[in-house]
Design an enzyme around this catalytic site. Structure first.
Site, PDB file in Angstrom:
ATOM      1  N   GLY A  28      17.494 -34.730  53.295  1.00  0.00           N
ATOM      2  CA  GLY A  28      17.151 -33.309  53.382  1.00  0.00           C
ATOM      3  C   GLY A  28      18.083 -32.547  54.311  1.00  0.00           C
ATOM      4  CB  CYS A  29      19.267 -33.278  57.727  1.00  0.00           C
ATOM      5  SG  CYS A  29      17.609 -33.327  58.468  1.00  0.00           S
ATOM      6  CB  THR A  30      22.817 -34.686  53.886  1.00  0.00           C
ATOM      7  OG1 THR A  30      22.838 -35.662  54.935  1.00  0.00           O
ATOM      8  CG2 THR A  30      24.162 -34.642  53.193  1.00  0.00           C
TER       9      THR A  30
END
Length: 150
Positions: free
Chosen positions: A45-47
């Site tokens: 998700g952060c990527t």
């Protein structure tokens, strides 16, 4: 989670990025600043979120925005994240959580039935004079730039 809202003065933060450089709110006076908090570097998700912001970076710059990512990862992990995904903006390595707590994005979370404390994925759009223009707590990781640059 956060008690900060639109119209509040942004916290006068100070934090170190992946290279050990200090970033403060005052450094961004005269620019709009997007401070995005994410749970962990290099996770799916952060990527997706960081890459969406990267892919729209020219649009942010054209609109006088600076971007600053923040997580509790180490400077080494942040540097790897930047290198691996060619991110054009600094990432604060807020290991002592001082910036995270100043913005009020640390607290209880639930994942797969388990409760724990962690970073709530939240973005703050701060205007040129240091006032919070928008708080985005329902972040769409794959279309986050569109949420900010509407």
């Amino acid at each position: 989670m956060t008690t900060l809202k639109t119209g509040d003065k942004a916290p006068n933060f100070s934090g170190l990025d992946q290279n050990g450089a200090t970033h403060t709110l005052a450094d961004y006076k005269g620019k709009k600043l997007v401070v995005f908090f994410y749970p962990k570097a290099s996770t799916p998700g952060c990527t997706a979120e960081a890459c969406d912001l990267r892919d729209n970076y020219n649009r942010f710059q054209a609109n006088n925005f600076a971007l600053l990512g923040v997580s509790a990862d180490s400077a080494k992990a942040q540097a790897k994240f930047i290198e691996k995904f060619d991110l054009p903006f600094p990432l604060l390595a807020d290991e002592d959580k001082s910036v995270i707590q100043a913005f009020g994005v640390w607290g209880p979370k639930k994942f797969m039935g388990r409760e724990y404390d962690g970073i709530h994925r939240t973005t703050f759009v701060i205007d040129e004079s240091g006032t919070i223009e928008e708080v985005i707590s329902d972040v769409k990781t794959k279309a986050h730039a569109a949420q900010i640059l509407k």
